[in-house]
Scaffold this motif. Structure first.
Motif, PDB file in Angstrom:
ATOM      1  N   VAL A  69       0.818  -1.204   0.000  1.00 36.68           N
ATOM      2  CA  VAL A  69       0.000   0.000   0.000  1.00 36.68           C
ATOM      3  C   VAL A  69       0.859   1.263   0.000  1.00 36.68           C
ATOM      4  CG1 VAL A  69      -1.952  -1.131   1.122  1.00 36.68           C
ATOM      5  CG2 VAL A  69      -0.202  -0.034   2.529  1.00 36.68           C
ATOM      6  N   HIS A  70       2.138   1.116   0.354  1.00 35.09           N
ATOM      7  CA  HIS A  70       3.070   2.244   0.346  1.00 35.09           C
ATOM      8  C   HIS A  70       4.500   1.694   0.435  1.00 35.09           C
ATOM      9  CE1 HIS A  70       3.322   1.343   4.576  1.00 35.09           C
ATOM     10  NE2 HIS A  70       2.055   1.693   4.767  1.00 35.09           N
ATOM     11  N   LEU A  71       5.462   2.588   0.403  1.00 35.27           N
ATOM     12  CA  LEU A  71       6.869   2.180   0.427  1.00 35.27           C
ATOM     13  C   LEU A  71       7.487   2.240   1.820  1.00 35.27           C
ATOM     14  CD1 LEU A  71       8.319   3.759  -2.850  1.00 35.27           C
ATOM     15  CD2 LEU A  71       8.277   1.340  -2.235  1.00 35.27           C
ATOM     16  N   VAL A  72       6.683   2.461   2.845  1.00 34.66           N
ATOM     17  CA  VAL A  72       7.216   2.561   4.202  1.00 34.66           C
ATOM     18  C   VAL A  72       7.616   1.174   4.703  1.00 34.66           C
ATOM     19  CG1 VAL A  72       6.710   3.197   6.586  1.00 34.66           C
ATOM     20  CG2 VAL A  72       5.864   4.606   4.711  1.00 34.66           C
ATOM     21  N   MET A  73       8.845   1.064   5.193  1.00 35.25           N
ATOM     22  CA  MET A  73       9.347  -0.187   5.753  1.00 35.25           C
ATOM     23  C   MET A  73      10.023   0.099   7.086  1.00 35.25           C
ATOM     24  SD  MET A  73      11.030  -1.793   2.283  1.00 35.25           S
ATOM     25  CE  MET A  73      11.388  -3.367   3.090  1.00 35.25           C
ATOM     26  N   VAL A  74      10.081  -0.899   7.949  1.00 33.73           N
ATOM     27  CA  VAL A  74      10.764  -0.781   9.236  1.00 33.73           C
ATOM     28  C   VAL A  74      12.144  -1.421   9.096  1.00 33.73           C
ATOM     29  CG1 VAL A  74      10.731  -1.349  11.680  1.00 33.73           C
ATOM     30  CG2 VAL A  74       8.588  -0.849  10.496  1.00 33.73           C
ATOM     31  N   ALA A  75      13.173  -0.620   9.241  1.00 34.32           N
ATOM     32  CA  ALA A  75      14.539  -1.115   9.107  1.00 34.32           C
ATOM     33  C   ALA A  75      14.888  -2.034  10.275  1.00 34.32           C
ATOM     34  CB  ALA A  75      15.518   0.062   9.060  1.00 34.32           C
ATOM     35  N   PRO A  76      15.857  -2.938  10.087  1.00 34.99           N
ATOM     36  CA  PRO A  76      16.240  -3.828  11.190  1.00 34.99           C
ATOM     37  C   PRO A  76      16.885  -3.058  12.334  1.00 34.99           C
ATOM     38  CG  PRO A  76      17.769  -4.043   9.344  1.00 34.99           C
ATOM     39  CD  PRO A  76      16.629  -3.199   8.863  1.00 34.99           C
ATOM     40  N   MET A  77      16.370  -3.279  13.527  1.00 29.50           N
ATOM     41  CA  MET A  77      16.905  -2.643  14.735  1.00 29.50           C
ATOM     42  C   MET A  77      17.087  -3.717  15.803  1.00 29.50           C
ATOM     43  SD  MET A  77      14.626   0.847  14.835  1.00 29.50           S
ATOM     44  CE  MET A  77      13.111   0.028  14.337  1.00 29.50           C
ATOM     45  N   ALA A  78      18.274  -3.798  16.349  1.00 28.82           N
ATOM     46  CA  ALA A  78      18.601  -4.862  17.294  1.00 28.82           C
ATOM     47  C   ALA A  78      18.086  -4.558  18.702  1.00 28.82           C
ATOM     48  CB  ALA A  78      20.116  -5.067  17.340  1.00 28.82           C
ATOM     49  N   PHE A  79      17.898  -5.619  19.459  1.00 26.41           N
ATOM     50  CA  PHE A  79      17.677  -5.541  20.913  1.00 26.41           C
ATOM     51  C   PHE A  79      16.548  -4.576  21.297  1.00 26.41           C
ATOM     52  CE2 PHE A  79      22.407  -6.166  20.468  1.00 26.41           C
ATOM     53  CZ  PHE A  79      22.363  -7.540  20.610  1.00 26.41           C
TER      54      PHE A  79
END
Length: 215
Positions: A69-79
């Protein structure tokens, strides 16, 4: 009320311990790359088109052949349990609520099996390991938990120096661990000979190499 990203940053600075905040906000060494990245992102703008019919406008697209539905993504973030007791579970629920693709960090502090039941589209950040079998065990586990794509990270064979973290005395607490990496068998480290470099002979020798992974 939290309405903008800067509001969340301000709220986090008031709520999180100083060492955890240093981990969250800090970049490598003097953070020049992080500063340049933010400046480059700030230079991106939208070109307005006036007096045109926008009645059928939308943000729909495809990502790796799948509708989005859009190009928004959640980048990998540790811990992420450092910041919330539910950790990556809470992030997965938030991403699903916004129809955003979530990239689960290879250093997730929540087991991927515990996230697999949450609706939503997820990818997996893969840290290449020293051996093929160890790497494939991560891939197999991620795929079995619903990952539809891999985001391969090649630039972290060893942890970078993060000056702000060091100054703040940041250390992981005992119950917050990279649960997927901890599950891997740890290969024995060879003893260095006189004159060998701790970094290049002791660590970088295990960095992924194209000649190995192309075999």
């Amino acid at each position: 009320m939290l309405t903008t990203l800067s509001d969340f940053e301000i709220a986090a600075s008031k709520r999180l311990p100083a060492d955890v905040l240093a981990y969250l906000e800090g970049g490598a060494e003097a953070e020049r790359s992080a500063t340049e990245n933010r400046a480059a992102f700030g230079r991106i703008g939208l070109f307005p088109r006036l007096l045109v019919d926008c009645g059928k406008g939308h943000t729909r697209t495809t990502i790796l052949g799948a509708d989005a539905v859009h190009l928004v993504m959640v980048a990998p973030m540790a811990f992420q349990r450092l910041f919330d007791p539910q950790g990556e579970t809470a992030m997965a629920m938030a991403a699903a609520a916004q129809d955003a693709v979530m990239v689960l960090s290879c250093q997730t502090s929540v087991k991927p099996e515990d996230i697999a039941t949450i609706p939503g589209r997820r990818w997996f950040q893969l840290y290449m390991q020293e051996g093929h079998d160890a790497t494939m065990s991560l891939v197999t586990r991620a795929v079995s938990c619903g990952a539809s794509a891999l985001v391969v990270t090649l630039d972290a064979p060893i942890n970078g120096l993060r000056d702000r973290e060091v100054a703040a005395g940041f250390e992981l607490s005992g119950d917050i661990r990279p649960v997927m990496l901890d599950a891997l068998p740890q290969p024995p480290r060879s003893q260095l000979e006189t004159g060998q470099s701790v970094v290049f002979d002791g660590m970088m020798v295990f960095a992924p190499k194209w000649v190995i992974w192309n075999a």
